[in-house]
Write an enzyme that holds these catalytic residues in place. Structure first.
Site, mmCIF file in Angstrom:
data_model
loop_
_atom_site.group_PDB
_atom_site.id
_atom_site.type_symbol
_atom_site.label_atom_id
_atom_site.label_comp_id
_atom_site.label_asym_id
_atom_site.label_seq_id
_atom_site.Cartn_x
_atom_site.Cartn_y
_atom_site.Cartn_z
ATOM 1 N N GLY A 213 0.836 -1.210 0.000
ATOM 2 C CA GLY A 213 0.000 0.000 0.000
ATOM 3 C C GLY A 213 0.861 1.247 0.000
ATOM 4 O O GLY A 213 1.898 1.307 0.673
ATOM 5 N N GLU A 463 -3.329 -8.207 7.104
ATOM 6 C CA GLU A 463 -2.999 -8.209 8.547
ATOM 7 C C GLU A 463 -3.103 -9.623 9.109
ATOM 8 O O GLU A 463 -3.416 -9.813 10.286
ATOM 9 C CB GLU A 463 -3.926 -7.270 9.331
ATOM 10 C CG GLU A 463 -3.811 -5.814 8.964
ATOM 11 C CD GLU A 463 -2.570 -5.150 9.515
ATOM 12 O OE1 GLU A 463 -1.918 -5.718 10.406
ATOM 13 O OE2 GLU A 463 -2.244 -4.064 9.014
HETATM 14 C C1 LIG Z 1 -5.465 -5.066 -1.027
HETATM 15 C C2 LIG Z 1 -4.274 -5.629 -0.322
HETATM 16 C C3 LIG Z 1 -3.463 -4.797 0.412
HETATM 17 C C4 LIG Z 1 -2.318 -5.307 1.033
HETATM 18 N N1 LIG Z 1 -1.449 -4.455 1.651
HETATM 19 C C5 LIG Z 1 -0.257 -4.919 2.089
HETATM 20 C C6 LIG Z 1 0.746 -4.026 2.561
HETATM 21 O O1 LIG Z 1 0.563 -2.810 2.586
HETATM 22 N N2 LIG Z 1 1.924 -4.559 2.980
HETATM 23 C C7 LIG Z 1 2.155 -5.898 2.964
HETATM 24 O O2 LIG Z 1 3.249 -6.305 3.368
HETATM 25 N N3 LIG Z 1 1.228 -6.770 2.517
HETATM 26 C C8 LIG Z 1 0.041 -6.313 2.061
HETATM 27 N N4 LIG Z 1 -0.898 -7.188 1.579
HETATM 28 C C9 LIG Z 1 -0.609 -8.610 1.557
HETATM 29 C C10 LIG Z 1 -1.396 -9.392 2.579
HETATM 30 O O3 LIG Z 1 -0.955 -9.118 3.861
HETATM 31 C C11 LIG Z 1 -1.274 -10.870 2.206
HETATM 32 O O4 LIG Z 1 -2.048 -11.048 1.037
HETATM 33 C C12 LIG Z 1 -1.722 -11.782 3.311
HETATM 34 O O5 LIG Z 1 -0.821 -11.767 4.358
HETATM 35 C C13 LIG Z 1 -1.931 -13.231 2.824
HETATM 36 O O6 LIG Z 1 -0.817 -13.690 2.158
HETATM 37 P P1 LIG Z 1 -0.966 -14.354 0.706
HETATM 38 O O7 LIG Z 1 -1.752 -13.422 -0.135
HETATM 39 O O8 LIG Z 1 0.384 -14.705 0.259
HETATM 40 O O9 LIG Z 1 -1.832 -15.613 0.941
HETATM 41 P P2 LIG Z 1 -1.337 -17.153 1.281
HETATM 42 O O10 LIG Z 1 -0.511 -17.067 2.492
HETATM 43 O O11 LIG Z 1 -0.703 -17.671 0.048
HETATM 44 O O12 LIG Z 1 -2.699 -17.784 1.519
HETATM 45 C C14 LIG Z 1 -3.512 -18.315 0.470
HETATM 46 C C15 LIG Z 1 -4.510 -19.301 1.056
HETATM 47 O O13 LIG Z 1 -3.799 -20.367 1.656
HETATM 48 C C16 LIG Z 1 -4.241 -20.593 2.966
HETATM 49 N N5 LIG Z 1 -3.112 -20.923 3.843
HETATM 50 C C17 LIG Z 1 -1.874 -20.375 3.872
HETATM 51 N N6 LIG Z 1 -1.151 -20.903 4.852
HETATM 52 C C18 LIG Z 1 -1.942 -21.794 5.482
HETATM 53 C C19 LIG Z 1 -1.779 -22.655 6.610
HETATM 54 N N7 LIG Z 1 -0.665 -22.681 7.323
HETATM 55 N N8 LIG Z 1 -2.829 -23.411 6.974
HETATM 56 C C20 LIG Z 1 -3.985 -23.383 6.294
HETATM 57 N N9 LIG Z 1 -4.193 -22.601 5.227
HETATM 58 C C21 LIG Z 1 -3.188 -21.810 4.834
HETATM 59 C C22 LIG Z 1 -4.864 -19.271 3.429
HETATM 60 O O14 LIG Z 1 -5.889 -19.508 4.373
HETATM 61 C C23 LIG Z 1 -5.401 -18.693 2.136
HETATM 62 O O15 LIG Z 1 -6.719 -19.120 1.954
HETATM 63 C C24 LIG Z 1 -2.045 -6.688 0.963
HETATM 64 C C25 LIG Z 1 -2.903 -7.530 0.254
HETATM 65 C C26 LIG Z 1 -3.973 -7.011 -0.416
HETATM 66 C C27 LIG Z 1 -4.801 -7.924 -1.266
#
Ligand SMILES: Cc1cc2nc3c(=O)[nH]c(=O)nc-3n(C[C@H](O)[C@H](O)[C@H](O)COP(=O)(O)OP(=O)(O)OC[C@H]3O[C@@H](n4cnc5c(N)ncnc54)[C@H](O)[C@@H]3O)c2cc1C
Length: 680
Positions: A213, A463
């Protein structure tokens, strides 16, 4: 028809509807009586004013200031149709105006008065959720990381610029390949002892910072989470000290050009929150001074020696992430705000909307249908429940910030993870229920469910992904459970587990399992016991299963084999905490009539939840078949009772008009407002 004539008729219609709204008892269409409730006709009277007063947070004034300011500035209100680029610029102007024109300085409260900060965030989010999140990125994420993970030198250098928005910044944790698994991040920060600098590198595409962001357009700095690499004198030559946070300038302060070695791309159009400029960052040997390491939990000396008051990488990592729970508290709190708005719009509309009716009689309000009550009344009860739970969370968080008490840190960590995930999931589902409850009109963009749903949806993921966070709650419960059996003490917050563990070990009482009187079912002791019994049972059984499976599958495999069980446990625990806080809030309400209203929704919350999971209770004969039936009938009856005071209950949220500005929520004259919107 002349314009004046039309407006006279419209005005007369408005007055007529307004009067029907003010004195519903006189003019409301007949209500459908369900069989379950026909025997009890006593209608509860709720003193709405006293209830509002009780609900009013101590920072309502600052919220009103925010609302008044934006109400007086149509140029700062977000139109229904707006392009991504215009939306981003508008959000930036909304934020500048808050700080530089309205004179509200949220950053000053991030550390010293978090409750006030969260109140501002909720108010700002009701102007535009993108604006709320943009503010959160600037102050809670970027600003919060500097003051919480850094030391005095960082505070002295950056505080004012962050506060007055000269230093717009980002929080760059997530990478393309790693989101939830923060310990797996790949970006590196290698110390160069010759120049006394860190070199920030993105080693491969998977390590590009993603979703950041404020990065695509406005940010000047980023707090970058990277593995700290130190040179050593052994054969390996370097040592990986784990993930640390660094301040990295990304754009020139004067020209706003991207700095050498930094590459920025735009993450593009999103499902919602398009007023926030999320971007991707790649670093190619970007050099930053050693001082830019946020060194509260670990430092590097001029000669490249590492020091920390915490003994292990895991402890340092835990402490670093522990400082970031404020974002979760903010999301849980704001999500309740969204739920209030959405429930208010749907309930006000449902009170007004009439369809069908008994033969030769006027049509009835759709909220008189049992099915509509079933959709919306437990939701209204839950909104109250979550309101008090998040007020409690904010209190605990503020106390934790003041005292830094170790036990409180652990409690707030688990509580914020649990409430954030539980509440945001609930709100996300409820937004669809509310849309559907308003029929076709719920689908018009002007009526807000679409934008609320799209903007709020990601609250479940950022978060901390909800499924991942719930596992932290389950892990915490298991840790405490093991401590109990090792003879350790449980803290007060969790002490109920100890009590109910012993009652769990005994068989359910066959006599109380058959009690089905209303007084008993509405007794907080019965309700709380039932919630806690379920949690204790789940805890006990999952602990046994984990032990069994870990012998053959190892810890990771056993955890995965029991994952759904663990998630149910975490949710069950959080529901118990929410109910306990709700019961306390009912008890402490000084006005008898407001207290009666709260008691009603509290009972509905409790019985609806027990009924939702009735299979669990029946399986172990915690409730006999007749008792299960009685719970169901009483929950339906309570829904009906809540319907009768639904207007007072939503009014007590005291949402300003512009927040529920959806025409279908305009209580006095829904259709006149609505027809006006489409151009009649
Ligand atoms: C609009 C937006 C704004 C954001 N802003 C920021 C920002 O400013 N700074 C920043 O650093 N990040 C930011 N993010 C990132 C956000 O914090 C991450 O998307 C979030 O932490 C989830 O990580 P991922 O997308 O890699 O999902 P993943 O970790 O890949 O998860 C995908 C799926 O797998 C499942 N999963 C993953 N691990 C497990 C487990 N151990 N057990 C069971 N299920 C699991 C989850 O439940 C989920 O359904 C933003 C994301 C969005 C979309």
């Amino acid at each position: 028809m002349a314009v004046e004539e039309f407006s006279e008729i419209a005005a007369a219609r408005r007055i007529q509807r307004l009067s029907s709204h003010i004195s519903p008892a006189l003019t409301e269409p007949p209500q459908l009586q369900t069989e379950a409730c026909s025997s009890r006709s006593k209608k509860l009277v709720v003193n709405g004013q006293a209830l509002s007063l009780y609900m009013k947070g101590k920072h309502r004034d600052i919220q009103e200031k925010v609302h008044e300011f934006y109400n007086s500035r149509p140029d700062l209100q977000t139109p229904l149709e707006i392009s991504k680029d215009d939306h981003r610029e508008l959000c930036m102007r909304q934020l500048y105006a808050l700080v530089r024109e309205a004179g509200i300085r949220p950053f000053r409260y991030v550390a010293d008065d978090p409750a006030k900060y969260f109140a501002i965030m909720e108010a700002v989010g009701s102007v535009d959720m993108s604006f709320g999140i943009k503010m959160g990125v600037q102050y809670s994420l970027w600003g919060g990381s500097v003051i919480n993970l850094g030391t005095k030198k960082h505070r002295d250098k950056y505080f004012d610029g962050i506060d007055n928005l000269d230093y717009l910044g980002c929080f760059a944790m997530t990478e393309l390949h790693h989101g939830s698994n923060v310990q797996g991040l790949q970006t590196t920060a290698t110390f160069d002892p010759i120049t006394d600098e860190f070199i920030i590198d993105t080693p491969h595409d998977g390590a590009i910072k993603w979703w950041i962001g404020n990065a695509a357009v406005h940010g000047k700095f980023a707090t970058v989470f990277a593995r700290l690499i130190l040179p050593t004198h052994d054969t390996k030559g370097v040592s990986d000290m784990g993930v640390h946070a660094f301040i990295v300038p990304i754009r020139d302060m004067k020209t706003h050009q991207t700095l050498p070695g930094v590459e920025i791309q735009d993450c593009g159009q999103k499902v919602g929150l398009n007023g926030v400029d999320n971007g991707a960052l790649r670093f190619r040997s970007v050099r930053i001074p050693r001082d830019n390491l946020l060194n509260r939990f670990g430092d590097v000396s001029r000669d490249g020696k590492y020091t920390s008051s915490l003994p292990t990488i895991n402890k340092r990592f835990g402490a670093t992430l522990g400082e970031l729970v404020g974002g979760r508290v903010a999301l849980a709190y704001s999500s309740v705000g969204v739920l209030k708005v959405s429930a208010t719009i749907a309930i006000r509309y449902s009170l007004l909307r009439q369809q069908f009716g008994p033969p030769k009689q006027p049509e009835v309000s759709i909220l008189d249908y049992q099915s509509q009550q079933h959709k919306l009344m437990p939701m209204l009860a839950s909104t109250y429940a979550y309101h008090f739970a998040t007020v409690y969370l904010v209190e605990k968080y503020s106390e934790m910030k003041k005292t830094n008490d170790e036990q409180l840190v652990a409690d707030v960590h688990a509580l914020s993870a649990g409430l954030k995930s539980y509440i945001t999931s609930y709100t996300a589902k409820s937004l669809s229920v509310c849309r559907e409850a308003c029929g076709g009109h719920g689908y018009a963009a002007v009526n807000r469910f679409g934008s609320l749903r799209n903007d709020h949806d990601i609250f479940q993921t950022f978060e901390g992904d909800n499924t991942v966070l719930l596992q932290q709650v389950a892990a915490d419960l298991l840790k405490r459970y093991q401590e109990k059996f090792r003879g350790g003490t449980l803290t007060v917050t969790w002490s109920y587990l100890r009590e109910s563990m012993s009652s769990y070990l005994a068989q359910p009482n066959p006599v109380t399992a058959r009690w089905e009187g209303e007084d008993h079912l509405r007794d907080p002791k019965f309700q709380l016991d039932a919630f806690r019994y379920r949690t204790s049972r789940l805890l006990q059984s999952v602990a046994m299963r984990l032990k069994k499976h870990s012998k053959t599958l190892g810890t990771f495999g056993a955890w995965n084999r029991c994952l759904n069980h663990l998630l149910t446990l975490a949710e069950s625990h959080i529901e118990s905490v929410i109910l306990a806080k709700f019961i306390e809030a009912v008890r402490n309400c000084p006005d008898p009539s407001a207290r009666a209203g709260l008691k009603l929704v509290c009972d509905l919350y409790a019985l609806d939840r027990i009924w939702n999971d009735i299979g669990t209770y029946r399986n172990v004969d915690y409730v006999a078949p007749n008792k299960a039936k009685a719970i169901h009938k009483l929950a339906e009856y309570l829904s009906f009772q809540v319907r009768n005071v639904a207007k007072e209950l939503v009014d007590a949220f005291e949402l300003p008009d512009h927040v529920t500005r959806a025409p279908i929520a305009m209580q006095a004259d829904a259709y006149a407002q609505y027809t006006h919107v489409v151009g009649f």
